[in-house]
Design a protein around this motif. Structure first.
Motif, PDB file in Angstrom:
ATOM      1  N   LEU A 412       0.827  -1.204   0.000  1.00 55.91           N
ATOM      2  CA  LEU A 412       0.000   0.000   0.000  1.00 55.91           C
ATOM      3  C   LEU A 412       0.858   1.249   0.000  1.00 55.91           C
ATOM      4  N   VAL A 413       2.048   1.161   0.578  1.00 52.78           N
ATOM      5  CA  VAL A 413       2.941   2.317   0.539  1.00 52.78           C
ATOM      6  C   VAL A 413       3.329   2.601  -0.901  1.00 52.78           C
ATOM      7  N   ARG A 414       3.683   1.522  -1.627  1.00 54.79           N
ATOM      8  CA  ARG A 414       4.095   1.727  -3.009  1.00 54.79           C
ATOM      9  C   ARG A 414       2.927   2.207  -3.853  1.00 54.79           C
ATOM     10  N   SER A 416       0.351   3.903  -2.772  1.00 50.59           N
ATOM     11  CA  SER A 416       0.017   5.307  -2.470  1.00 50.59           C
ATOM     12  C   SER A 416       1.062   6.227  -3.071  1.00 50.59           C
ATOM     13  N   ALA A 417       2.335   5.775  -3.116  1.00 50.72           N
ATOM     14  CA  ALA A 417       3.357   6.597  -3.751  1.00 50.72           C
ATOM     15  C   ALA A 417       2.987   6.873  -5.203  1.00 50.72           C
ATOM     16  N   TRP A 418       2.566   5.829  -5.905  1.00 50.82           N
ATOM     17  CA  TRP A 418       2.208   6.030  -7.312  1.00 50.82           C
ATOM     18  C   TRP A 418       0.967   6.883  -7.451  1.00 50.82           C
ATOM     19  N   LYS A 419       0.043   6.716  -6.529  1.00 49.39           N
ATOM     20  CA  LYS A 419      -1.165   7.529  -6.605  1.00 49.39           C
ATOM     21  C   LYS A 419      -0.804   9.008  -6.482  1.00 49.39           C
ATOM     22  N   VAL A 420       0.153   9.288  -5.614  1.00 48.79           N
ATOM     23  CA  VAL A 420       0.581  10.666  -5.410  1.00 48.79           C
ATOM     24  C   VAL A 420       1.358  11.162  -6.628  1.00 48.79           C
ATOM     25  N   LEU A 421       2.229  10.311  -7.150  1.00 52.53           N
ATOM     26  CA  LEU A 421       3.102  10.758  -8.239  1.00 52.53           C
ATOM     27  C   LEU A 421       2.343  10.965  -9.539  1.00 52.53           C
ATOM     28  N   GLN A 423      -0.858  11.615 -10.226  1.00 48.96           N
ATOM     29  CA  GLN A 423      -2.041  12.470 -10.345  1.00 48.96           C
ATOM     30  C   GLN A 423      -1.816  13.603 -11.334  1.00 48.96           C
ATOM     31  N   VAL A 427       3.406  14.928  -8.772  1.00 49.08           N
ATOM     32  CA  VAL A 427       4.808  15.308  -8.947  1.00 49.08           C
ATOM     33  C   VAL A 427       5.274  15.138 -10.391  1.00 49.08           C
ATOM     34  N   LEU A 527      -7.024   0.704  -6.944  1.00 45.99           N
ATOM     35  CA  LEU A 527      -6.726   2.072  -6.506  1.00 45.99           C
ATOM     36  C   LEU A 527      -6.263   2.976  -7.634  1.00 45.99           C
TER      37      LEU A 527
END
Lengths: 583, 283
Positions: A412-414, A416-421, A423, A427, A527
């Protein structure tokens, strides 16, 4: 037989003496130290060893069988199970065997349906059945729900006429005499006496606690039919028994105090007009004979007309009946057919209409995305594994941490990282806009589509490609490539003809591993996949938790499971399960 | 892999290009995880670097998302559930798994391949299928939505890892040691705890760590087998990512990254110790 010239002059069972004894015996079997044949002794010790090994494994094996294998078996069972129709509508299913498949069924079938639905409604099963059949033909769910509401009207006209004939028909006690077995009546009387005594004792109690302790909680004995009426009035008896059961279990009341449902009078009317009931010679034979003579002149209201005119004209639709008939067997291939975009119709197996063929597409998409992820993993993983296996151990161990860290990081960390990157305001888009590759008002859509799923899952599964590749490449001796070069091969040819073929087993292992993992992924596509980037597993989850079509979920799951097992078998043949490495 | 002195220009170019490509792939592997760490100190509710953060303005950084994690009751309940479920599941799978691994590594085991296939199956079967099957079956027997159900399910998922690591350690195990111990009068139980266990302990611990991380990181099965009362940390993150996305997730993610670095180090140290120990034992 022991020689006195033994070095230690020891008599008795020692290995040395046993060998000596065996030597002396001309043809006798080789004996162990205790005198039993060596063969038997070895066999026994092997058996003990086997039993001990099994004894150590047994607890875990049982644990896995119960917590894991049984659930999988249950899922496979559910993918074909279909008892709900034949359990909820037993009479109708039986009557439908005579149906021609086109016309509106006859009066008998409707009578059976009315009886089944009345009981189902009282047990609140009819909505469940409705939603089950609604998966096959839309509209059945509401039809069943609405029909359920009208069921207590069936037979009302006969109830009135029977009561008009003799008011005794209104009395629960009349029905008790007609239907209940003597054993049950005795048991019930005993129970009633017990209850009265208990209540008296409770009234006499001085404190509240005592009264609670004395409370009489035994339920009334389960209702039993008597043999005579069961034979003389089969329909009435069958419905009355279910009436009594429902009254006892659902309403926690006694059938001896309740007037039967109208449908019971309907059944009685059916029985009497069919000429049955003559065999009855019980206490109220007179009442029954009177009724039998009178039914001929009763005003008749056919159930069929009531259904078609009063309840819902959809009951004239052969489609509805066809669906009930098609799904009346206790096991069905319907869910598997649905998973392959076919449907079971009254006319046989048919292709789903064009706009509802989603599963073929979904399986194709799952395959396509898994393959794309697998190839991206080869392309990205091969250079890394090559570099790692050719660097000095110290450096490669250090770089290996860069591979293992993502491997160990929470999924889930990975994600969520991709979800953040990924969007639109994320980033990556920010950097691209900043560099000037992308206009600010035209940001890339990297998430909630296939691109998002493929990028994120490639990243997540890359270590599973690198690790097997690395372990294979480490064993490739470097001097083969050197020999090829010294024989005049260009570096590229040396790589292509000498190194690459030796690394193929690693590619095979990595590919199957990544593919197996990719094909059943759920969290990441859910996700970052939006609607176009989802897998078959997301559909399974949807059917379990949202549409509640568990059978279809189980069928889709079974197909996916079969696919994975085939791949796993290949993996076992190529790599071997024992070689599964955990980095 | 070094560049030989006689390399041609083309080889030189390829040598450096290859290194750059590998560097980029390593960047792809590690950057997403590293990016979320600074983002979790964001003072705003944004998921991207604010101009202030890029200018290294101290005011643009804050611990507010960490504070939220440690004060928000939902996150704390989830953390507590995770901390309760994972060790219980680990204990179950390690104790049963080690026992079975010892049994499996004996020389004569009937139907060894079939047993192994069954014990490894939770790792092979896709999680969504395990979750679906467990949901159907556990609701039949009344375990769905209970703490016990989740622990049993997670223990089943962790068992293959214990089996694999412990049998791998036992491959190099010198059986004459147990015979020597038996010869000296120790019973099987005493032999196991005094002789076998200390030698296979690294394998048992790393198997246990795998089982722990499997349970601690697991979300699909708990989503189906658990109910709101068993909401674990990954579950809460899953909900957070799907519905009300808040930067607290990034703070939690950073904490989990730190935990996984710690676990990775432990496993690596154990592996080295195990190799050293086995190198010492006669073979």
């Amino acid at each position: 037989m022991t020689s006195a010239t033994d070095p230690d002059a020891y008599t008795g069972a020692t290995p040395d003496n046993a060998i000596r004894d065996a030597d002396r015996a001309e043809k006798g079997p080789v004996l162990a130290a205790d005198g039993t044949p060596l063969k038997a002794s070895l066999a026994r010790s092997l058996r003990v060893q086997k039993l001990r090994a099994l004894g150590l494994i047994a607890p875990l094996l049982i644990f896995i069988l119960v917590t894991f294998i049984a659930p999988i078996a249950d899922m496979l069972f559910r993918s074909v199970e279909n008892q709900i129709v034949s359990e909820t509508l037993p009479r109708t299913v039986q009557e439908l065997e005579r149906w021609d498949g086109e016309s509106v069924p006859d009066e008998e079938t409707f009578r059976a349906l009315a009886a089944d639905l009345m009981i189902a409604t009282e047990l609140k099963n009819h909505t469940r059945l409705g939603s089950r059949l609604n998966y096959e033909t839309t509209g059945i769910s509401s039809l069943f729900r609405q029909t359920g509401r009208d069921m207590d009207e069936v037979g009302e006209v006969y109830l009135d006429q029977f009561v008009e004939l003799d008011e005794a028909w209104e009395e629960p006690e009349t029905w008790m005499t007609l239907m209940a077995s003597d054993d049950w009546l005795t048991a019930r009387d005993q129970w009633a006496t017990d209850k009265e005594e208990a209540e008296a004792a409770q009234d006499a109690a001085t404190t509240a606690e005592e009264a609670i302790a004395l409370e009489f909680t035994t339920p009334e004995p389960d209702f039993q039919l008597n043999q005579i009426s069961q034979e003389a009035l089969p329909r009435t008896a069958s419905i009355y028994r279910q009436f009594a059961q429902v009254i006892q279990s659902e309403d926690e009341d006694s059938p001896s105090e309740e007037e039967p449902w109208a449908i019971v009078y309907q059944a009685l009317y059916e029985d009497l007009t069919a000429g049955r009931g003559e065999g009855y010679d019980g206490d109220i034979a007179g009442l029954l004979t009177e009724a039998r003579e009178a039914v001929g002149s009763f005003e008749e209201v056919p159930v069929r007309e009531f259904f078609l005119e009063e309840v819902d004209e959809d009951w004239a639709d052969p489609e509805v009946w066809g669906t009930i008939e098609a799904f009346s067997s206790p096991y069905t291939a319907g869910y598997f057919l649905a998973s392959a975009d076919f449907q079971l119709t009254p006319q046989g197996i048919e292709r789903q209409p064009e706009d509802q063929q989603i599963y073929g597409l979904l399986f194709q998409r799952t395959m396509f995305m898994s393959l794309t992820i697998m190839f991206s993993c080869i392309v990205l993983g091969y250079p890394i594994a090559f570099l790692l296996s050719n660097l000095p151990v110290r450096t490669s161990n250090l770089l290996l941490i860069l591979v293992l860290l993502p491997f160990w990081t929470s999924l889930l960390v990975r994600t969520s990282a991709w979800k953040v990157l990924l969007q639109q305001q994320g980033v990556i888009n920010d950097i691209l806009v900043w560099i000037g590759l992308v206009a600010d008002n035209n940001r890339l859509e990297l998430i909630n589509n296939q691109t998002g799923t493929i990028i994120a899952m490639t990243h997540i599964l890359l270590p599973f490609m690198i690790l097997p590749l690395y372990s294979v490449m480490k064993t490739i001796p470097p001097y083969y490539v050197r020999a090829a070069k010294s024989l005049g091969a260009t570096p590229f040819t040396a790589f292509r003809r000498v190194y690459f073929p030796q690394s193929v087993p690693g590619i095979g292992a990595g590919c199957i591993l990544v593919f197996i993992l990719a094909i059943g992924y759920y969290i990441t596509p859910e996700l970052v996949g939006g609607t176009t980037g989802t897998f078959i597993s997301n559909r399974i989850a949807y059917h379990i938790s949202s549409s509640l079509n568990w059978g279809l979920a189980a069928a889709l799951g079974s197909i996916l499971l079969a696919l994975v097992l085939v791949l796993y078998y290949l993996y076992d043949r190529i790599v071997g399960i024992d070689n599964v490495s955990l980095g | 892999m070094e560049l030989p002195p006689y390399a041609t220009t083309g080889e030189r170019i390829w040598f450096y290009t290859f290194r750059v490509i590998c560097g980029l792939i390593f960047f792809f592997l590690i950057a997403p995880i590293l990016t979320i760490i600074p983002l979790s100190f964001n003072a705003e509710n944004f998921f991207t670097f604010t101009p202030g953060m890029l200018a290294l303005d101290p005011d643009a950084y804050s611990m507010r998302h960490y504070e939220d994690f440690f004060t928000n009751s939902q996150w704390q309940t989830a953390l507590r559930n995770s901390i309760q479920i994972a060790p219980a599941a680990t204990l179950l799978s390690v104790s049963l798994g080690t026992l079975a691994a010892v049994g499996l590594s004996q020389s004569h085991v009937p139907a060894r391949r079939a047993i192994m296939a069954i014990l490894i199956s939770p790792m092979i079967v896709p999680l969504i299928i395990s979750a679906a099957g467990m949901y159907f079956f556990y609701s039949r027997i009344g375990l769905q939505g209970t703490w016990i159900g989740v622990v049993l399910a997670h223990a089943a998922l962790g068992i293959p890892f214990v089996i694999i690591t412990v049998t791998a350690t036992l491959v190099g195990f010198d059986n004459s040691l147990t015979r020597a111990s038996a010869n000296l009068g120790a019973g099987p139980v005493r032999t196991f705890f005094k002789v076998q266990m200390p030698l296979i302990l690294p394998g048992v611990i790393s198997g246990g760590l795998f089982a722990f991380i499997t349970s601690f990181d697991e979300v699909v099965v708990v989503l189906f087998v658990g109910s709101a009362g068993q909401k674990t940390l990954p579950w809460q993150m899953f909900i957070g990512l799907r519905e009300q996305i808040s930067p607290t997730i990034l703070a939690v993610a950073t904490i989990l990254v730190v935990i996984s670095i710690a676990l990775l180090t432990t496993v690596e140290l154990l592996r080295r110790r195990s190799e050293r120990l086995r190198g010492l034992s006669p073979s």
